[in-house]
Write an enzyme that holds these catalytic residues in place. Structure first.
Site, short mmCIF file in Angstrom:
data_model
loop_
_atom_site.label_atom_id
_atom_site.label_comp_id
_atom_site.label_asym_id
_atom_site.label_seq_id
_atom_site.Cartn_x
_atom_site.Cartn_y
_atom_site.Cartn_z
N ALA A 10 0.83 -1.21 0.00
CA ALA A 10 0.00 0.00 0.00
C ALA A 10 0.87 1.27 0.00
O ALA A 10 0.70 2.14 -0.86
CB ALA A 10 -0.92 -0.03 1.21
N GLY A 12 4.20 1.61 -0.55
CA GLY A 12 5.12 1.65 -1.71
C GLY A 12 4.39 2.09 -2.98
O GLY A 12 4.91 2.90 -3.76
N ALA A 120 -2.38 4.50 3.88
CA ALA A 120 -2.64 3.90 2.57
C ALA A 120 -3.27 2.53 2.79
O ALA A 120 -2.92 1.82 3.72
CB ALA A 120 -1.34 3.75 1.79
N LYS A 175 7.77 7.81 15.91
CA LYS A 175 6.88 6.90 15.18
C LYS A 175 6.87 5.52 15.84
O LYS A 175 5.83 4.87 15.94
CB LYS A 175 7.33 6.81 13.72
CG LYS A 175 6.47 5.90 12.83
CD LYS A 175 5.18 6.56 12.41
CE LYS A 175 4.13 5.63 11.84
NZ LYS A 175 4.45 4.93 10.64
N ASN A 179 3.68 3.37 17.21
CA ASN A 179 3.41 2.00 16.78
C ASN A 179 3.40 1.01 17.96
O ASN A 179 2.61 0.07 17.98
CB ASN A 179 4.43 1.55 15.73
CG ASN A 179 4.22 2.23 14.39
OD1 ASN A 179 5.15 2.69 13.74
ND2 ASN A 179 2.98 2.33 13.94
N ASN A 183 -0.29 -0.40 17.62
CA ASN A 183 -0.36 -1.60 16.76
C ASN A 183 -0.70 -2.90 17.51
O ASN A 183 -1.67 -3.57 17.14
CB ASN A 183 0.94 -1.74 15.96
CG ASN A 183 1.08 -0.62 14.93
OD1 ASN A 183 0.53 0.46 15.12
ND2 ASN A 183 1.79 -0.86 13.84
#
Ligand code: KPL
Length: 297
Positions: A10, A12, A120, A175, A179, A183
């Site tokens: 997604a 990339g 994305a 970041k 995560n 996540n």
């Protein structure tokens, strides 16, 4: 620029499409052996990119690595012999620690590290949706990388906003902490990111963040835990409808990036004899889920 994107998932595919529209010559390197990969972004026209073209790889100026963290080594190593020694390599994936394990092979090349907060989603094999406008931060991993500040301008022109960050470790850790908090919890609770913005999770999120901030200090990075907690909650709110990448991996029984997210933090804590029970427990729970597939399937 001649740019090859290693890992047209997604994220990339999103970067490939945007940089193509900006006039760059883009080639993809995906797992499929077909010579073309089609990508459609939102309602745009479909573009057929070259795939696995050795000719494109040999003349590429920039290789952008967007595969999953655990795929980086096996995907990149076979390509290095075909890359020009001056070709710039930009790592743009979730998690930390992949480049350290390749330091010998990469030492003499210009290497950049980046982080992206764009959302994305791949809705089928060729269509990608840009689900959240974010930004790209890029910085140097080594001395040769320090001479490549212009890459941030190339990205800012092609897919704004993008910025050069002189202390990229700070951005990567920020970041990483986001995560670490979002996540695994969304994967374990089987929920969308937005659920974690509820007050009932605030204390747990703060414990995860504080532990990660302690480990960042061992890596020479100073972060502010209360500020980061706000950032985590804001990311959960601004991506409320999204399923995190780890949720998607676990839901689809694909290997997650846990080793390079909470696992990275756990490794630092172990090395420095620090207890980080919250991150450790999330790490172990995701590992248990992954191990259960091979036992039952
Ligand atoms: O990066 C993400 C991910 O899902 O991996 C967040 C920021 C949590 C957005 O979903």
């Amino acid at each position: 620029m001649n740019i090859t994107i290693l890992g047209p998932g997604a994220v990339g595919s999103l970067y490939a499409y945007k940089l193509h529209l900006a006039g760059h010559s883009i080639s993809l390197w995906g797992r499929t052996s077909s010579s073309k990969i089609e990508v459609t972004l939102d309602d745009g026209e479909s573009i057929a990119f070259n795939n696995q073209s050795l000719e494109d790889l040999e003349r590429c100026d920039l290789l952008v690595v967007t595969v999953k963290a655990w795929q980086v080594k096996s995907a990149l190593l076979p390509l290095l012999t075909h890359l020009h020694p001056d070709a710039i390599i930009l790592f743009l994936h979730n998690g930390m620690g992949t480049v350290d394990s390749l330091s010998e092979q990469l030492a003499h090349r210009p290497v950049l590290l980046g982080t992206s907060t764009h959302g994305a989603l791949k809705v089928n094999s060729s269509t990608v949706h840009h689900t959240g406008i974010g930004q790209t931060l890029i910085g140097a991993w080594n001395k040769k990388g320090q001479q490549c500040e212009f890459v941030a301008e190339v990205f800012d022109h092609g897919f704004s906003p993008a910025q050069w960050h002189s202390i990229i470790q700070q951005a990567l850790w920020t970041k990483l902490v986001i995560n670490c908090a979002i996540n695994p919890l969304t994967a374990i609770l089987d929920c969308r990111n937005g659920q974690l913005a509820n007050h009932e999770y605030r204390e747990q999120l703060f414990s995860i963040v504080k532990e990660a901030v302690t480990c960042a200090r061992f890596d020479g990075v100073e972060l502010d835990a209360p500020v980061l907690l706000d950032t985590v909650v804001n990311v959960a709110k601004s991506t409320a409808q999204n399923y995190s990448s780890m949720h998607q991996d676990i839901y689809n029984k694909r290997q997650s990036e846990i080793d390079f997210i909470n696992g990275y933090v756990v490794n630092i804590a172990t090395k420095h004899h620090v207890d980080i029970p919250n991150n450790l427990s999330l790490y172990q729970k995701i590992k248990q889920i992954e191990a259960s597939w091979s036992q039952h399937d």
